[in-house]
Motif scaffolding. Structure first.
Motif, PDB file in Angstrom:
ATOM      1  N   SER A 176      52.638  34.277 -40.751  1.00 51.47           N
ATOM      2  CA  SER A 176      52.396  35.683 -40.427  1.00 51.47           C
ATOM      3  C   SER A 176      51.397  35.808 -39.283  1.00 51.47           C
ATOM      4  N   TRP A 177      50.341  35.040 -39.334  1.00 51.69           N
ATOM      5  CA  TRP A 177      49.313  35.047 -38.290  1.00 51.69           C
ATOM      6  C   TRP A 177      49.898  34.584 -36.960  1.00 51.69           C
TER       7      TRP A 177
ATOM      8  N   VAL B  58      52.109  35.393 -31.306  1.00 54.55           N
ATOM      9  CA  VAL B  58      53.249  35.346 -30.388  1.00 54.55           C
ATOM     10  C   VAL B  58      53.497  36.741 -29.821  1.00 54.55           C
ATOM     11  N   SER B  59      53.410  37.742 -30.663  1.00 56.36           N
ATOM     12  CA  SER B  59      53.589  39.119 -30.205  1.00 56.36           C
ATOM     13  C   SER B  59      52.512  39.499 -29.186  1.00 56.36           C
ATOM     14  N   LEU B  60      51.275  39.124 -29.461  1.00 53.36           N
ATOM     15  CA  LEU B  60      50.181  39.401 -28.538  1.00 53.36           C
ATOM     16  C   LEU B  60      50.403  38.695 -27.197  1.00 53.36           C
ATOM     17  N   LYS B  61      50.863  37.448 -27.253  1.00 55.03           N
ATOM     18  CA  LYS B  61      51.139  36.697 -26.025  1.00 55.03           C
ATOM     19  C   LYS B  61      52.207  37.406 -25.197  1.00 55.03           C
ATOM     20  N   LYS B  62      53.278  37.873 -25.853  1.00 50.88           N
ATOM     21  CA  LYS B  62      54.333  38.588 -25.135  1.00 50.88           C
ATOM     22  C   LYS B  62      53.791  39.850 -24.480  1.00 50.88           C
ATOM     23  N   GLN B  63      52.967  40.587 -25.206  1.00 50.29           N
ATOM     24  CA  GLN B  63      52.366  41.807 -24.651  1.00 50.29           C
ATOM     25  C   GLN B  63      51.473  41.494 -23.458  1.00 50.29           C
TER      26      GLN B  63
ATOM     27  N   LYS C 217      53.038  34.810 -35.972  1.00 48.54           N
ATOM     28  CA  LYS C 217      53.906  35.861 -35.438  1.00 48.54           C
ATOM     29  C   LYS C 217      53.085  36.897 -34.678  1.00 48.54           C
ATOM     30  N   LYS C 218      51.910  37.242 -35.206  1.00 47.21           N
ATOM     31  CA  LYS C 218      51.045  38.200 -34.528  1.00 47.21           C
ATOM     32  C   LYS C 218      50.563  37.645 -33.190  1.00 47.21           C
TER      33      LYS C 218
END
Length: 70
Positions: A53-54, A59-64, A56-57
């Motif tokens: 879960s951590w 990876v999402s931050l990296k994409k942003q 995934k967060k």
């Protein structure tokens, strides 16, 4: 001596757990050993799911951030 702390508040010496795992639960404490191993497995699964879960967060931050830096 390093210890393994489980969320259920059980604490086991790392060496003791390794002996249980390497002996494949042989000996008079086989039922207790099986329960200990199951507790450890359950705790590891819980920690892996929390890390997933951590991650995934992150990876999402990296994409942003990559979108923002363009």
């Amino acid at each position: 001596m390093p210890c393994v702390y489980l969320s259920c508040k059980h604490v086991f010496h790392e060496d003791c757990l390794m002996k249980i795992l390497t002996n494949k639960w042989s000996g008079p404490e086989s039922i207790l050993s099986f329960l200990i191993v199951q507790l450890v497995i359950n705790e590891l699964i819980r920690r892996i799911l929390a890390l997933r879960s951590w991650l995934k967060k992150l990876v999402s931050l990296k994409k942003q951030l990559l979108i923002w830096l363009r």
